[in-house]
Design a protein around this motif. Structure first.
Motif, PDB file in Angstrom:
ATOM      1  N   SER A 305     -37.985  34.569  14.521  1.00 34.47           N
ATOM      2  CA  SER A 305     -38.263  35.943  14.941  1.00 34.47           C
ATOM      3  C   SER A 305     -39.759  36.047  15.194  1.00 34.47           C
ATOM      4  O   SER A 305     -40.568  35.476  14.469  1.00 34.47           O
ATOM      5  CB  SER A 305     -37.828  36.925  13.855  1.00 34.47           C
ATOM      6  OG  SER A 305     -38.519  36.658  12.666  1.00 34.47           O
TER       7      SER A 305
ATOM      8  N   ASP B  26     -28.899  37.272  13.914  1.00 32.00           N
ATOM      9  CA  ASP B  26     -28.101  37.709  12.775  1.00 32.00           C
ATOM     10  C   ASP B  26     -27.404  39.026  13.121  1.00 32.00           C
ATOM     11  O   ASP B  26     -27.454  39.496  14.253  1.00 32.00           O
ATOM     12  CB  ASP B  26     -28.954  37.792  11.503  1.00 32.00           C
ATOM     13  CG  ASP B  26     -29.822  39.036  11.454  1.00 32.00           C
ATOM     14  OD1 ASP B  26     -29.907  39.730  12.488  1.00 32.00           O
ATOM     15  OD2 ASP B  26     -30.406  39.310  10.403  1.00 32.00           O
ATOM     16  N   VAL B  32     -32.795  34.187  14.150  1.00 30.52           N
ATOM     17  CA  VAL B  32     -32.777  33.378  12.938  1.00 30.52           C
ATOM     18  C   VAL B  32     -33.386  32.011  13.222  1.00 30.52           C
ATOM     19  O   VAL B  32     -34.406  31.638  12.644  1.00 30.52           O
ATOM     20  CB  VAL B  32     -31.345  33.209  12.406  1.00 30.52           C
ATOM     21  CG1 VAL B  32     -31.344  32.367  11.140  1.00 30.52           C
ATOM     22  CG2 VAL B  32     -30.722  34.568  12.134  1.00 30.52           C
ATOM     23  N   ARG B  33     -32.761  31.276  14.112  1.00 34.86           N
ATOM     24  CA  ARG B  33     -33.235  29.959  14.515  1.00 34.86           C
ATOM     25  C   ARG B  33     -32.624  29.652  15.872  1.00 34.86           C
ATOM     26  O   ARG B  33     -31.816  30.413  16.376  1.00 34.86           O
ATOM     27  CB  ARG B  33     -32.754  28.861  13.541  1.00 34.86           C
ATOM     28  CG  ARG B  33     -33.505  28.732  12.264  1.00 34.86           C
ATOM     29  CD  ARG B  33     -34.932  28.298  12.440  1.00 34.86           C
ATOM     30  NE  ARG B  33     -35.089  27.048  13.158  1.00 34.86           N
ATOM     31  CZ  ARG B  33     -35.768  26.002  12.696  1.00 34.86           C
ATOM     32  NH1 ARG B  33     -36.308  26.040  11.507  1.00 34.86           N
ATOM     33  NH2 ARG B  33     -35.921  24.925  13.428  1.00 34.86           N
ATOM     34  N   ILE B  82     -25.519  26.757   8.924  1.00 39.05           N
ATOM     35  CA  ILE B  82     -24.910  28.076   8.980  1.00 39.05           C
ATOM     36  C   ILE B  82     -23.432  27.850   9.244  1.00 39.05           C
ATOM     37  O   ILE B  82     -23.075  27.209  10.235  1.00 39.05           O
ATOM     38  CB  ILE B  82     -25.536  28.911  10.117  1.00 39.05           C
ATOM     39  CG1 ILE B  82     -27.044  29.084   9.883  1.00 39.05           C
ATOM     40  CG2 ILE B  82     -24.847  30.258  10.248  1.00 39.05           C
ATOM     41  CD1 ILE B  82     -27.806  29.574  11.094  1.00 39.05           C
ATOM     42  N   SER B 100     -29.555  37.946   8.107  1.00 38.08           N
ATOM     43  CA  SER B 100     -30.280  36.696   7.852  1.00 38.08           C
ATOM     44  C   SER B 100     -30.741  36.609   6.398  1.00 38.08           C
ATOM     45  O   SER B 100     -30.964  35.525   5.878  1.00 38.08           O
ATOM     46  CB  SER B 100     -31.480  36.584   8.786  1.00 38.08           C
ATOM     47  OG  SER B 100     -32.573  37.312   8.268  1.00 38.08           O
ATOM     48  N   LEU B 103     -28.800  34.219   4.346  1.00 41.83           N
ATOM     49  CA  LEU B 103     -28.596  32.856   4.826  1.00 41.83           C
ATOM     50  C   LEU B 103     -29.528  31.870   4.129  1.00 41.83           C
ATOM     51  O   LEU B 103     -30.740  32.019   4.188  1.00 41.83           O
ATOM     52  CB  LEU B 103     -28.850  32.795   6.337  1.00 41.83           C
ATOM     53  CG  LEU B 103     -27.790  33.384   7.247  1.00 41.83           C
ATOM     54  CD1 LEU B 103     -28.288  33.353   8.679  1.00 41.83           C
ATOM     55  CD2 LEU B 103     -26.484  32.614   7.115  1.00 41.83           C
ATOM     56  N   ASP B 106     -32.171  30.052   6.351  1.00 45.19           N
ATOM     57  CA  ASP B 106     -33.389  30.734   6.776  1.00 45.19           C
ATOM     58  C   ASP B 106     -34.411  30.804   5.645  1.00 45.19           C
ATOM     59  O   ASP B 106     -35.267  31.670   5.614  1.00 45.19           O
ATOM     60  CB  ASP B 106     -33.035  32.157   7.245  1.00 45.19           C
ATOM     61  CG  ASP B 106     -33.899  32.591   8.424  1.00 45.19           C
ATOM     62  OD1 ASP B 106     -34.561  31.714   9.006  1.00 45.19           O
ATOM     63  OD2 ASP B 106     -33.902  33.782   8.752  1.00 45.19           O
TER      64      ASP B 106
END
Lengths: 409, 131, 167
Positions: A305, B26, B32-33, B82, B100, B103, B106
């Motif tokens: 992000s 998310d 997130v990635r 994930i 997120s 998770l 993360d």
């Protein structure tokens, strides 16, 4: 009325944001050594950055995705990763040059040693990145950078022989006492300075930060097409000032203090003060943009992000990346390397790295999956093809020219 | 691989084209990635074998990227992943049904947020809420 | 098992960059051929000439009140750095024959003279900006005196430059 104001603001920030330490130094060096004979490169560079930035802005506005996300999606993790490493390194070099430029300008204003200014400048850059809203940051730096218009004022006050300046500019040819290789080396450097790749990362990510949509495309095009050419005129004015005052005296520019001497001669202390404030603002603004760009590229490649519109805690990795980039720049400067030398290096390597950002943007701007009806038109693609050639030639020629000329000496 | 769309029809998805290197969002739409790699599992949930049916069991992130780029192997159970059950929708990005914050994959973001960025004054301030 | 566990090298770009950066740093002043040695002397003298002219411009501007003390001081400091570089380029040079050795000696003298004038110009700037240097003997009385000195050393640089076949 509000809308008009917004447009005017956009154009003005584009003008003020165009010139950074790379443009400043390269134009002055070129003006003092080659007169106006390299002005054509600024013209080519300005058309290039207009093309390039409007494409990047359009991609971001239409697809809502910033450059590096798309580069990875398109090129895959390996090629995009190599691209990231190169882009990040050059971005860091540019950031170092910009922070160095701030310290040099502050040194001029205060005669306090530049090394003492390094932590102050870096802290100020970080504080703004940390706290100030994106729009405010962009506009204030751009508007303050407008003070560089002092170079254009100085040129008029100097009352040069305009015919002579024009004769130097067209048809372009290297002055007799300069080696052609040095001429072409500076042509590449000037091209790299005008088209610095970080502007594209910043422009496309900025469009996402400001939540542009296809409705904003007209504004985007206007900002770029009016603002950048006027910014280019400022670049030319810097070169012309050096060509009028420094070239006849046989002065070769090697420091920021020499760049402002023509301004002092033309306008005295007042104009000098205006220009020094302009230099601080322009380099500060560019330092913000390059620091943000380092965060943008890294975060977009890895899918973190990112963005100034989020709370720092919601984009922790993005903010940490920027902090690390600023700290690295401080570390490099603390070795008491000459910021002017870093700047010259950064513009040449910018030219080397140009195809890395240019090619993916061109490809994506032609991809209907991302762009829908807003894909490149025929004129855009014809121009894009021409610039593809120029960018690749400049990138390939840069390092051999650098070695052959001993970095232009 | 197939994905049952909202209207129940089956849509063909190319793993390399539509999954790898795509952004993962998310449930709040926060990034997130990027998908760095995928974990495959056999029909019984065990190791996937050549010649047998296999399905995607998880999205791998982080160190999985380095393994892909530079080679090498690591036990997939050690890689941050994930679970595929958390994936809600496949568009231009991959949308998860969980926030997120929950998770494990993360963790770097959470660690930096809690230990560093969140502790610096102003780190949790909303930049858009006035300056 | 993962899709595409096989990895290949990605460092090619990074290596190319590093090589380029390293190559850029390699400009050595000491040259071996007689012609090249003389050219190196000419390069250093051109730098010294540029520094002398910058000093002249700065002194003139400060005398007319067109430039602030800090800017003038910084400009002169920057020129001292340029002269330092020119001098070290000359001192590290290994002249291959008698002619280039003579050029080098003349060049070193000229560069040294320019440095002396820039140093006294800086003292003059400091004195003008309110420094407590009134009693110092070395400080030039006014800009004209400095400009005359500068004219003399510039002429010496030009002569040495012409000797070394420079511009």
């Amino acid at each position: 009325m509000r809308k008009m104001l917004a447009v005017a603001l956009g154009v003005l920030t584009a003008i003020g944001g165009f010139v950074d330490i790379g443009d400043l130094v390269t134009n002055a060096v070129v003006g003092s050594r080659f007169g106006m004979s390299l002005v054509w490169v600024v013209v080519v560079g300005v058309v290039g950055i207009c093309l390039f930035a409007s494409m990047a802005g359009r991609v971001a506005a239409v697809s809502g995705r910033a450059t590096f996300e798309i580069i990875r999606e398109r090129l895959g993790p390996r090629a995009a990763g190599a691209n990231l490493v190169a882009s990040f390194a050059i971005n860091l070099l540019t950031l170092t040059a910009e922070i160095g430029g701030i310290t040099l300008a502050l040194h001029l204003a205060s005669s306090v040693e530049p090394r003492l200014w390094i932590p102050v400048a870096a802290l100020a850059v970080w504080l703004v990145l940390w706290r100030v809203k994106f729009q405010v940051l962009e506009n204030v730096a751009g508007l303050m950078g407008l003070l560089l218009v002092g170079f254009a004022v100085a040129l008029f006050l100097l009352g040069p022989d305009w015919g002579e300046l024009l004769r130097q500019a067209v048809p372009p040819s290297a002055p007799g006492n300069e080696h052609p290789a040095a001429y072409w080396y500076y042509a590449v450097a000037l091209f790299g300075a005008a088209m610095t790749p970080y502007e594209v990362f910043f422009f496309s990510s900025g469009a996402v930060e400001e939540r542009w949509t296809s409705k904003d495309l007209a504004t985007n095009r206007l900002n770029v097409m009016v603002g950048f050419p006027l910014g280019g005129l400022l670049s030319v004015a810097i070169a012309a000032c050096a060509a009028v005052v420094l070239l006849p005296a046989g002065i070769e520019v090697s420091s920021l203090s020499q760049i402002v001497l023509p301004v002092a001669q033309a306008g005295g202390v007042l104009l000098l003060a205006v220009v020094i404030v302009g230099i601080v603002a322009a380099t500060f603004g560019a330092a913000l943009e390059t620091a943000l760009s380092s965060g943008y590229t890294m975060a977009q490649y890895l899918g973190w992000s990112w963005g100034k519109f989020r709370r720092p805690a919601r984009a922790a990795r993005f903010h940490v990346t920027m902090i690390v980039a600023v700290l690295l720049a401080v570390g490099i400067l603390m070795t008491s390397v000459d910021p002017i030398a870093v700047t010259e290096m950064s513009v040449v390597f910018s030219a080397v790295a140009l195809p890395l950002t240019y090619v993916p943007i061109l490809v994506v701007a032609n991809d209907p999956e991302y762009m829908g009806e807003h894909v490149n038109g025929r004129v855009m693609n014809a121009l894009g093809g021409v610039y593809l050639l120029i960018v690749v030639v400049a990138a390939v020629a840069a390092v051999p020219l650098m070695i052959a000329t001993g970095a232009g000496s | 691989m197939t994905d049952r769309g909202t209207r129940g029809e089956v849509r063909l998805v190319d793993a390399r084209l539509h999954l790898l290197s795509r952004q993962v969002l998310d449930s709040d739409g926060e990034p997130v990635r990027t998908v760095d790699d995928l974990e495959l599992a056999g029909p019984d949930g065990g190791e996937a074998r050549a010649g047998q049916e296999a399905h995607v069991s998880a999205i791998l992130v982080g160190p999985a990227l380095a393994l892909r780029l530079f080679g090498g192997r690591a036990p997939t159970s050690r890689l941050p992943h994930i679970a595929w059950e958390d994936v809600g929708h496949l568009g231009t990005a991959i949308e998860l049904t969980v926030p997120s914050d929950g998770l494990d994959a993360d963790w770097v973001e959470h660690w930096l947020r809690d230990r560093l960025v969140g502790r610096i004054p102003g780190g949790r301030r909303d930049p858009e809420a006035g300056s | 098992m993962t899709i595409s566990t096989g990895g290949r090298r990605v460092a090619a770009g990074a290596v190319a960059l590093a090589v380029g950066l390293a190559g850029a740093g390699c400009t050595v002043a000491s040259r071996q051929e007689p012609g090249q040695a003389t050219a190196a002397v000419a390069d250093a003298l051109a730098e010294a000439g540029s520094a002398a002219e910058t000093t002249r411009l700065t002194v003139e501007l400060l005398d007319q009140g067109r430039v602030t003390g800090p800017v003038a001081d910084t400009a002169l400091l920057d020129q001292l750095r340029v002269l330092d570089d020119a001098e070290s380029a000359l001192t590290t040079l290994v002249p291959p024959d008698a002619a280039s050795s003579g050029h080098r000696a003349a060049g070193l003298t000229a560069v040294g003279d320019v440095s002396d004038v820039v140093v006294s110009a800086r003292e003059w700037v400091a004195a003008r900006s309110g420094g407590d240097l009134d009693d110092a003997v070395a400080v030039p009385a006014d800009a004209d005196e400095l400009l005359a000195e500068l004219g003399a050393v510039t002429a010496a640089v030009d002569a040495a430059l012409a000797e070394a076949g420079g511009r």
